[in-house]
Design a protein around this motif. Sequence first.
Motif, PDB file in Angstrom:
ATOM      1  N   MET A  73       0.817  -1.208   0.000  1.00 49.38           N
ATOM      2  CA  MET A  73       0.000   0.000   0.000  1.00 49.38           C
ATOM      3  C   MET A  73       0.855   1.263   0.000  1.00 49.38           C
ATOM      4  O   MET A  73       0.361   2.331  -0.309  1.00 49.38           O
ATOM      5  CB  MET A  73      -0.948  -0.005   1.198  1.00 49.38           C
ATOM      6  N   ILE A  74       2.119   1.156   0.417  1.00 47.85           N
ATOM      7  CA  ILE A  74       3.078   2.235   0.170  1.00 47.85           C
ATOM      8  C   ILE A  74       3.875   1.756  -1.046  1.00 47.85           C
ATOM      9  O   ILE A  74       4.737   0.879  -0.919  1.00 47.85           O
ATOM     10  CB  ILE A  74       4.014   2.474   1.378  1.00 47.85           C
ATOM     11  N   PRO A  75       3.574   2.261  -2.233  1.00 46.20           N
ATOM     12  CA  PRO A  75       4.124   1.679  -3.470  1.00 46.20           C
ATOM     13  C   PRO A  75       5.640   1.489  -3.470  1.00 46.20           C
ATOM     14  O   PRO A  75       6.135   0.427  -3.872  1.00 46.20           O
ATOM     15  CB  PRO A  75       3.671   2.671  -4.550  1.00 46.20           C
ATOM     16  N   ALA A  76       6.397   2.490  -2.994  1.00 46.04           N
ATOM     17  CA  ALA A  76       7.863   2.382  -3.019  1.00 46.04           C
ATOM     18  C   ALA A  76       8.348   1.258  -2.115  1.00 46.04           C
ATOM     19  O   ALA A  76       9.271   0.499  -2.475  1.00 46.04           O
ATOM     20  CB  ALA A  76       8.493   3.711  -2.594  1.00 46.04           C
TER      21      ALA A  76
ATOM     22  N   ARG B  58       6.567  -1.414  -1.208  1.00 48.10           N
ATOM     23  CA  ARG B  58       6.137  -2.691  -1.784  1.00 48.10           C
ATOM     24  C   ARG B  58       7.067  -3.121  -2.911  1.00 48.10           C
ATOM     25  O   ARG B  58       7.496  -4.272  -2.979  1.00 48.10           O
ATOM     26  CB  ARG B  58       4.691  -2.550  -2.293  1.00 48.10           C
ATOM     27  N   GLN B  59       7.407  -2.181  -3.762  1.00 53.54           N
ATOM     28  CA  GLN B  59       8.296  -2.496  -4.880  1.00 53.54           C
ATOM     29  C   GLN B  59       9.667  -2.949  -4.370  1.00 53.54           C
ATOM     30  O   GLN B  59      10.224  -3.942  -4.849  1.00 53.54           O
ATOM     31  CB  GLN B  59       8.447  -1.262  -5.782  1.00 53.54           C
ATOM     32  N   LYS B  60      10.190  -2.226  -3.389  1.00 46.25           N
ATOM     33  CA  LYS B  60      11.500  -2.555  -2.808  1.00 46.25           C
ATOM     34  C   LYS B  60      11.479  -3.962  -2.194  1.00 46.25           C
ATOM     35  O   LYS B  60      12.399  -4.754  -2.394  1.00 46.25           O
ATOM     36  CB  LYS B  60      11.851  -1.513  -1.745  1.00 46.25           C
ATOM     37  N   TYR B  61      10.408  -4.269  -1.464  1.00 45.43           N
ATOM     38  CA  TYR B  61      10.318  -5.579  -0.803  1.00 45.43           C
ATOM     39  C   TYR B  61      10.206  -6.704  -1.822  1.00 45.43           C
ATOM     40  O   TYR B  61      10.909  -7.719  -1.739  1.00 45.43           O
ATOM     41  CB  TYR B  61       9.121  -5.617   0.158  1.00 45.43           C
ATOM     42  N   ASN B  62       9.305  -6.545  -2.783  1.00 49.70           N
ATOM     43  CA  ASN B  62       9.087  -7.616  -3.765  1.00 49.70           C
ATOM     44  C   ASN B  62      10.329  -7.894  -4.602  1.00 49.70           C
ATOM     45  O   ASN B  62      10.580  -9.038  -4.998  1.00 49.70           O
ATOM     46  CB  ASN B  62       7.902  -7.272  -4.673  1.00 49.70           C
ATOM     47  N   GLN B  63      11.117  -6.856  -4.856  1.00 47.64           N
ATOM     48  CA  GLN B  63      12.337  -7.041  -5.649  1.00 47.64           C
ATOM     49  C   GLN B  63      13.379  -7.861  -4.895  1.00 47.64           C
ATOM     50  O   GLN B  63      14.136  -8.620  -5.495  1.00 47.64           O
ATOM     51  CB  GLN B  63      12.916  -5.676  -6.045  1.00 47.64           C
TER      52      GLN B  63
ATOM     53  N   ARG C 245      12.566  -7.652  10.039  1.00 43.34           N
ATOM     54  CA  ARG C 245      13.636  -6.655   9.884  1.00 43.34           C
ATOM     55  C   ARG C 245      15.009  -7.316   9.785  1.00 43.34           C
ATOM     56  O   ARG C 245      15.885  -6.850   9.060  1.00 43.34           O
ATOM     57  CB  ARG C 245      13.614  -5.672  11.052  1.00 43.34           C
ATOM     58  N   LYS C 246      15.181  -8.415  10.500  1.00 44.33           N
ATOM     59  CA  LYS C 246      16.471  -9.112  10.487  1.00 44.33           C
ATOM     60  C   LYS C 246      16.725  -9.788   9.143  1.00 44.33           C
ATOM     61  O   LYS C 246      17.867  -9.823   8.658  1.00 44.33           O
ATOM     62  CB  LYS C 246      16.492 -10.155  11.618  1.00 44.33           C
ATOM     63  N   CYS C 247      15.663 -10.319   8.533  1.00 42.39           N
ATOM     64  CA  CYS C 247      15.824 -11.139   7.325  1.00 42.39           C
ATOM     65  C   CYS C 247      15.584 -10.381   6.023  1.00 42.39           C
ATOM     66  O   CYS C 247      15.953 -10.870   4.948  1.00 42.39           O
ATOM     67  CB  CYS C 247      14.879 -12.347   7.397  1.00 42.39           C
ATOM     68  N   PHE C 248      14.941  -9.223   6.109  1.00 39.51           N
ATOM     69  CA  PHE C 248      14.659  -8.428   4.916  1.00 39.51           C
ATOM     70  C   PHE C 248      15.050  -6.975   5.193  1.00 39.51           C
ATOM     71  O   PHE C 248      15.131  -6.557   6.349  1.00 39.51           O
ATOM     72  CB  PHE C 248      13.180  -8.507   4.538  1.00 39.51           C
ATOM     73  N   ASP C 249      15.246  -6.237   4.138  1.00 39.46           N
ATOM     74  CA  ASP C 249      15.586  -4.823   4.267  1.00 39.46           C
ATOM     75  C   ASP C 249      14.289  -4.025   4.372  1.00 39.46           C
ATOM     76  O   ASP C 249      13.632  -3.759   3.366  1.00 39.46           O
ATOM     77  CB  ASP C 249      16.421  -4.385   3.048  1.00 39.46           C
ATOM     78  N   ILE C 250      13.909  -3.674   5.618  1.00 38.09           N
ATOM     79  CA  ILE C 250      12.672  -2.928   5.874  1.00 38.09           C
ATOM     80  C   ILE C 250      13.040  -1.484   6.215  1.00 38.09           C
ATOM     81  O   ILE C 250      13.859  -1.238   7.095  1.00 38.09           O
ATOM     82  CB  ILE C 250      11.863  -3.546   7.045  1.00 38.09           C
ATOM     83  N   ASP C 251      12.409  -0.551   5.547  1.00 37.27           N
ATOM     84  CA  ASP C 251      12.737   0.866   5.708  1.00 37.27           C
ATOM     85  C   ASP C 251      12.397   1.368   7.113  1.00 37.27           C
ATOM     86  O   ASP C 251      11.344   1.049   7.662  1.00 37.27           O
ATOM     87  CB  ASP C 251      11.943   1.672   4.674  1.00 37.27           C
ATOM     88  N   ASN C 252      13.293   2.174   7.698  1.00 38.07           N
ATOM     89  CA  ASN C 252      13.074   2.698   9.048  1.00 38.07           C
ATOM     90  C   ASN C 252      12.048   3.825   9.117  1.00 38.07           C
ATOM     91  O   ASN C 252      11.760   4.333  10.204  1.00 38.07           O
ATOM     92  CB  ASN C 252      14.398   3.176   9.647  1.00 38.07           C
ATOM     93  N   SER C 253      11.497   4.205   7.977  1.00 41.36           N
ATOM     94  CA  SER C 253      10.428   5.210   7.991  1.00 41.36           C
ATOM     95  C   SER C 253       9.083   4.574   8.343  1.00 41.36           C
ATOM     96  O   SER C 253       8.059   5.259   8.391  1.00 41.36           O
ATOM     97  CB  SER C 253      10.334   5.899   6.633  1.00 41.36           C
TER      98      SER C 253
ATOM     99  N   ALA D 241      -8.201  -5.832  -2.824  1.00 42.20           N
ATOM    100  CA  ALA D 241      -6.941  -6.592  -2.914  1.00 42.20           C
ATOM    101  C   ALA D 241      -5.796  -5.584  -3.050  1.00 42.20           C
ATOM    102  O   ALA D 241      -5.313  -5.303  -4.148  1.00 42.20           O
ATOM    103  CB  ALA D 241      -6.983  -7.552  -4.095  1.00 42.20           C
ATOM    104  N   VAL D 242      -5.352  -5.034  -1.909  1.00 39.17           N
ATOM    105  CA  VAL D 242      -4.454  -3.871  -1.925  1.00 39.17           C
ATOM    106  C   VAL D 242      -2.973  -4.223  -1.792  1.00 39.17           C
ATOM    107  O   VAL D 242      -2.117  -3.379  -2.020  1.00 39.17           O
ATOM    108  CB  VAL D 242      -4.834  -2.867  -0.819  1.00 39.17           C
ATOM    109  N   VAL D 243      -2.674  -5.461  -1.390  1.00 39.55           N
ATOM    110  CA  VAL D 243      -1.270  -5.865  -1.269  1.00 39.55           C
ATOM    111  C   VAL D 243      -0.863  -6.592  -2.551  1.00 39.55           C
ATOM    112  O   VAL D 243      -1.491  -7.588  -2.924  1.00 39.55           O
ATOM    113  CB  VAL D 243      -1.047  -6.774  -0.039  1.00 39.55           C
ATOM    114  N   GLN D 244       0.163  -6.106  -3.202  1.00 38.72           N
ATOM    115  CA  GLN D 244       0.584  -6.705  -4.469  1.00 38.72           C
ATOM    116  C   GLN D 244       1.579  -7.839  -4.235  1.00 38.72           C
ATOM    117  O   GLN D 244       2.690  -7.621  -3.769  1.00 38.72           O
ATOM    118  CB  GLN D 244       1.213  -5.637  -5.377  1.00 38.72           C
ATOM    119  N   SER D 245       1.156  -9.057  -4.546  1.00 41.08           N
ATOM    120  CA  SER D 245       2.048 -10.219  -4.497  1.00 41.08           C
ATOM    121  C   SER D 245       2.587 -10.440  -5.915  1.00 41.08           C
ATOM    122  O   SER D 245       2.133  -9.796  -6.859  1.00 41.08           O
ATOM    123  CB  SER D 245       1.279 -11.454  -4.029  1.00 41.08           C
ATOM    124  N   PRO D 246       3.540 -11.358  -6.088  1.00 40.37           N
ATOM    125  CA  PRO D 246       4.079 -11.610  -7.434  1.00 40.37           C
ATOM    126  C   PRO D 246       3.027 -12.048  -8.454  1.00 40.37           C
ATOM    127  O   PRO D 246       3.225 -11.876  -9.654  1.00 40.37           O
ATOM    128  CB  PRO D 246       5.103 -12.723  -7.199  1.00 40.37           C
TER     129      PRO D 246
END
Length: 395
Positions: A1-4, A6-11, A130-138, A335-340
């Motif tokens: 739902m925060i596009p940037a 979501r894109q960062k996580y899915n990549q 947070r430990k296993c993925f790069d999650i933004d501190n914002s 359906a607001v969360v974009q999965s692959p």
Amino acid sequence: MIPAQRQKYNQQFTTEKYKNFINELENGFKEIPFRVAETPVFVPKALKEKLIAAGEEIINLIKQENFKAITQKAIPADWNVPNENKQPHFLTFDFGICKNEAGELSPMLIEMQGFPSLYAFQIHLANTFRKCFDIDNSTNHFLNGFDEEKYIKLFKEVIIGNHQPHEVAIMDVDAQNQKTAIDFFVTQKMLGIKILALEEIKKVGKQLFYEEDGKQIQLKRIYNRLIFDEVADNTEIFKNSFDPRDELEIEWVTHPNWFYRISKYTMPFLKSEFVPETRFLNEVTEIPADLENYVLKPLFSFAGMGVIIDVTEADINKISDPENWILQRKVKYEAVVQSPDGGVKVEIRMMYLWPDGGEPQLCTNLARLSKGKMIGVRYNADFDWVGGTVGFMEE
């Protein structure tokens, strides 16, 4: 739902990373028997503010002086426990994420409980993401100015109160093997309290005891995770332990009556843009012409059991106890969360702690992802990118 986000996580997501994440989540604990989703939910600030506002509206009702009076019939006569306290220690409100008429994301209340949820596990879950993925501190899984230190301090105050940890126990029927036992183990690690099955607790007079190293230790406070619906057909189990309905010298966290008071029973009393139209079935004088837009729910059930989604007039006419059912306008999830492989529906649980003599405080959250007809394990068994997760909310 925060596009940037979501894109960062899915990549960065890979199946290997997800397996590593689950291994890390279970490290030092038993295998988790429920599905943990592949992703957190990234919640934009505007939606977060609506979730907070919706929760405040519900709390205003609960804090009304007449709240106990209007919810007295919610407590089944057979399960009314004595010595009820002034307030619940936990509030959890489940909101489906929808779109309003203006096309904006908006929460709609699905369920509410005055009963504990995964208050310890959710912190462990967020930390592991947070430990296993790069999650933004914002973004933050805590709300209302909480951080981990402040949260654990309040959690300890609510659960342990003025007692020593060994005088307090998490209690459920077979606590070590419950589906959500991971939360019990994380709670024990966090607070140092006991985990006890119902039959490990014995009654002597009005007092309760458990045995450790051959000694009888008195319980002063029970962190109650026992849902009476689960033992209603097997009350013989109390003979080997104690009956919660007896007069006892024990403090409940939270008192069992609050499970009934703050529940589907409360929803017809709420009038809000964030609450779907809800009526007690015995107060419905005319069946709606657009019945396909409604859902029929039993008041006294949990985990979605007994819910009739595609309700018909015949279903309504068959019900012999309409005072124990609600007719509720359906909530249309977006359906607001974009999965692959497409959009996923989401439900967000706002989680409050309410210390004795204090005020309810919004602390953290839980999220659930679904591709099925309903949110819940049995409706999502064959999908991926579904299950329990956490919301990282924009600061």
